[in-house]
Design an enzyme around this catalytic site. Structure first.
Site, PDB file in Angstrom:
ATOM      1  CE  LYS A  18      43.419  17.586  77.150  1.00 44.87           C
ATOM      2  NZ  LYS A  18      44.278  18.749  77.313  1.00 44.87           N
ATOM      3  CB  CYS A  24      46.611  18.360  72.477  1.00 47.43           C
ATOM      4  SG  CYS A  24      47.543  17.689  73.856  1.00 47.43           S
TER       5      CYS A  24
HETATM    6  N1  LIG Z   1      52.022  16.775  76.641  1.00 43.73           N
HETATM    7  C1  LIG Z   1      50.995  17.605  76.749  1.00 43.73           C
HETATM    8  O1  LIG Z   1      51.121  18.790  76.483  1.00 43.73           O
HETATM    9  C2  LIG Z   1      49.647  17.117  77.210  1.00 43.73           C
HETATM   10  C3  LIG Z   1      48.715  18.051  77.644  1.00 43.73           C
HETATM   11  C4  LIG Z   1      47.492  17.609  78.111  1.00 43.73           C
HETATM   12  C5  LIG Z   1      47.210  16.244  78.121  1.00 43.73           C
HETATM   13  N2  LIG Z   1      48.126  15.343  77.676  1.00 43.73           N
HETATM   14  C6  LIG Z   1      47.787  13.914  77.739  1.00 43.73           C
HETATM   15  O2  LIG Z   1      48.527  13.330  78.795  1.00 43.73           O
HETATM   16  C7  LIG Z   1      48.813  11.961  78.468  1.00 43.73           C
HETATM   17  C8  LIG Z   1      50.317  11.728  78.561  1.00 43.73           C
HETATM   18  O3  LIG Z   1      50.941  12.555  77.584  1.00 43.73           O
HETATM   19  P1  LIG Z   1      52.492  12.858  77.604  1.00 43.73           P
HETATM   20  O4  LIG Z   1      52.694  14.000  76.659  1.00 43.73           O
HETATM   21  O5  LIG Z   1      52.984  12.960  79.013  1.00 43.73           O
HETATM   22  O6  LIG Z   1      53.042  11.498  76.947  1.00 43.73           O
HETATM   23  P2  LIG Z   1      54.570  11.035  76.815  1.00 43.73           P
HETATM   24  O7  LIG Z   1      54.621  10.180  75.623  1.00 43.73           O
HETATM   25  O8  LIG Z   1      55.471  12.205  76.958  1.00 43.73           O
HETATM   26  O9  LIG Z   1      54.801  10.135  78.125  1.00 43.73           O
HETATM   27  C9  LIG Z   1      54.121   8.962  78.409  1.00 43.73           C
HETATM   28  C10 LIG Z   1      55.061   8.028  79.174  1.00 43.73           C
HETATM   29  O10 LIG Z   1      54.292   6.869  79.542  1.00 43.73           O
HETATM   30  C11 LIG Z   1      55.149   5.745  79.470  1.00 43.73           C
HETATM   31  N3  LIG Z   1      54.344   4.532  79.443  1.00 43.73           N
HETATM   32  C12 LIG Z   1      53.695   3.947  78.420  1.00 43.73           C
HETATM   33  N4  LIG Z   1      53.010   2.862  78.858  1.00 43.73           N
HETATM   34  C13 LIG Z   1      53.209   2.762  80.188  1.00 43.73           C
HETATM   35  C14 LIG Z   1      52.771   1.883  81.210  1.00 43.73           C
HETATM   36  N5  LIG Z   1      51.946   0.866  80.938  1.00 43.73           N
HETATM   37  N6  LIG Z   1      53.188   2.093  82.456  1.00 43.73           N
HETATM   38  C15 LIG Z   1      54.007   3.122  82.763  1.00 43.73           C
HETATM   39  N7  LIG Z   1      54.461   4.004  81.833  1.00 43.73           N
HETATM   40  C16 LIG Z   1      54.067   3.823  80.577  1.00 43.73           C
HETATM   41  C17 LIG Z   1      55.984   6.001  78.236  1.00 43.73           C
HETATM   42  O11 LIG Z   1      57.185   5.248  78.238  1.00 43.73           O
HETATM   43  C18 LIG Z   1      56.235   7.513  78.341  1.00 43.73           C
HETATM   44  O12 LIG Z   1      57.446   7.806  79.037  1.00 43.73           O
HETATM   45  C19 LIG Z   1      48.242  11.730  77.063  1.00 43.73           C
HETATM   46  O13 LIG Z   1      46.953  11.187  77.177  1.00 43.73           O
HETATM   47  C20 LIG Z   1      48.182  13.133  76.500  1.00 43.73           C
HETATM   48  O14 LIG Z   1      47.200  13.238  75.487  1.00 43.73           O
HETATM   49  C21 LIG Z   1      49.352  15.745  77.234  1.00 43.73           C
END
Ligand SMILES: NC(=O)c1ccc[n+]([C@@H]2O[C@H](COP(=O)([O-])OP(=O)(O)OC[C@H]3O[C@@H](n4cnc5c(N)ncnc54)[C@H](O)[C@@H]3O)[C@@H](O)[C@H]2O)c1
Length: 399
Positions: free
Chosen positions: A201, A255
């Site tokens: 990744k 990212c």
């Molecule tokens: N958004 C993208 O395009 C994308 C693409 C690939 C990978 N990622 C990766 O995926 C992961 C999540 O990204 P995202 O964009 O969905 O983040 P986001 O910020 O949109 O969502 C994360 C959610 O997790 C919740 N949270 C935080 N701590 C928590 C806990 N202990 N228990 C339960 N919920 C909790 C937050 O309140 C939030 O709603 C990250 O590591 C990101 O780098 C994101």
């Protein structure tokens, strides 16, 4: 089959809903009660095409519910944020805290998967934490890392059709995780080990970053030598094995502008090109801001008055409303604080902003003495050129 998804954001919610849509009973857990309440009403709190309909359908059917705490299940997924700290080190505290929340609910035969983008060894660290708290589960649960690579705006399609890399802490864990994803992923499931999956990744995003840095470096070389970089790249790409990307005003988003630092901070000696690429892309934003400030001083000198500067675009890429780590936003902020000018800020994908007073794009263009093209939004592409204005094109609008 029952699954718990920890984190209901841009990735966790669509994945939880897609699994629920394929007959898996899903509990989505979030620490935000606002998020939990919104989803339990069959609504969504993020912008993603078609997700509202899917969430409404699975919540009404009873296959997706949201909660503040996890519960017993067959499979647990960690999809929480992994930002970086001031020193560019990954902050895996959210992953650890979500892992600790599910530990009391783990049972023999369960699957535990981390999806959050994570530095190498994170899965092994979480494995150690799980077995320290629950030694009786050693060799009795399955643990894997499975990164997400979807494109925001096309998440539901890509969730189903993209290939996935699945890295277990042992082959049995890879098999178990692949069996789970096979229920709703049509893309090929590539099995490997946890470290390779974690690095895969980070590699994908570091590779994109380095390729964009090459284009950004070229753009600065071309500026010095009075060569049109867009024409140059188009001609170079006529070579059958050359595929140079387009330059811009930097690199943004949560990212590509973030994840390569996870490699650099863990492997500072080895990660020379990856580090230089990050620095080049960050430097490009400062270079652009400095060019605008130069143009501003020149205008004041020539006209004996302060110019009106229109900053066209704030988002980190075209046709989205996402400003996270956006170089256009950074450049605009620098111009506002450093230029002796009236600055008009334009972002057609956002209605209002708490810091910036947004101006309609045609109005800003008409009023401006200096027009700064920062993002190639579709609204800007066919705007008529007024030759009385100074235009600084950092995104190829006028190429
Ligand atoms: N958004 C993208 O395009 C994308 C693409 C690939 C990978 N990622 C990766 O995926 C992961 C999540 O990204 P995202 O964009 O969905 O983040 P986001 O910020 O949109 O969502 C994360 C959610 O997790 C919740 N949270 C935080 N701590 C928590 C806990 N202990 N228990 C339960 N919920 C909790 C937050 O309140 C939030 O709603 C990250 O590591 C990101 O780098 C994101």
């Amino acid at each position: 089959m029952k699954a718990v998804f920890m984190g209901l954001g841009y990735i966790g919610l669509p994945t939880a809903a897609a699994a629920a849509g394929k007959g898996i009973t899903v509990t989505g857990v979030d620490v935000s009660s606002k998020v939990v309440d919104t989803i339990n009403q069959g609504k969504i709190h993020i912008v993603e095409p078609d997700l509202d309909r899917l969430v409404k359908a699975v919540v009404e059917k009873g296959s997706l519910k949201a909660a503040l705490q996890p519960e017993e299940a067959d499979a647990f997924f960690i999809v929480v944020p992994t930002p970086f700290k001031q020193n560019h080190r990954a902050d895996i505290s959210y992953v650890e805290s979500a892992t600790r929340m599910v530990i009391p609910y783990l049972q023999e035969g369960n699957l535990f998967v981390i999806e959050s983008t994570s530095p190498v060894l994170t899965t092994e660290k979480m494995t150690d934490i799980i077995f320290k708290e629950r030694p009786e589960l050693k060799n009795k649960i399955y643990i894997a890392y499975c990164p997400e690579r979807v494109l925001p705006g096309n998440v539901l399609y890509e969730l189903e059709h993209n290939d996935r890399v699945i890295g277990g802490i042992n082959p049995e864990s890879s098999d178990k995780a692949a069996a789970f994803y096979g229920q709703f992923v049509q893309g090929t499931l590539h099995k490997t080990n946890a470290r390779t999956a974690e690095m895969c990744k980070l590699t994908e995003n570091a590779s994109r970053d380095a390729q964009i840095a090459f284009a950004n470096e070229l753009s600065m070389i071309c500026d010095k030598s009075d060569i049109n970089v867009w024409d140059l790249i188009e001609l170079a790409n006529k070579h059958p094995r050359v595929k140079i990307l387009q330059p811009g005003c930097g690199v943004g988003g949560h990212c590509i502008a973030v994840d390569p630092w996870f490699i650099v901070s863990d492997f500072p000696e080895q990660a020379q090109i990856i580090k230089r690429a990050r620095e080049t892309n960050d430097y490009k934003a400062d270079w652009c801001a400095n060019r605008v400030l130069d143009a501003c001083r020149q205008f004041s000198h020539d006209n004996d008055k302060e110019p009106v500067i229109a900053c066209m675009g704030l988002a980190f890429k075209p046709d989205i409303d996402d400003l996270r780590e956006s170089p256009a936003k950074y450049i605009t902020s620098r111009i506002i604080s450093e230029a002796n000018a009236e600055v008009l800020v334009v972002e057609p994908n956002i209605k209002s902003h708490k810091t910036f007073n947004l101006v309609p794009y045609q109005e800003a263009y008409d009023k401006a003495d200096i027009v700064v093209w920062l993002v190639k939004h579709k609204e800007f592409i066919h705007m008529a050129i007024d030759n009385s204005k100074t235009e600084l094109d950092f995104c190829g609008i006028r190429k």
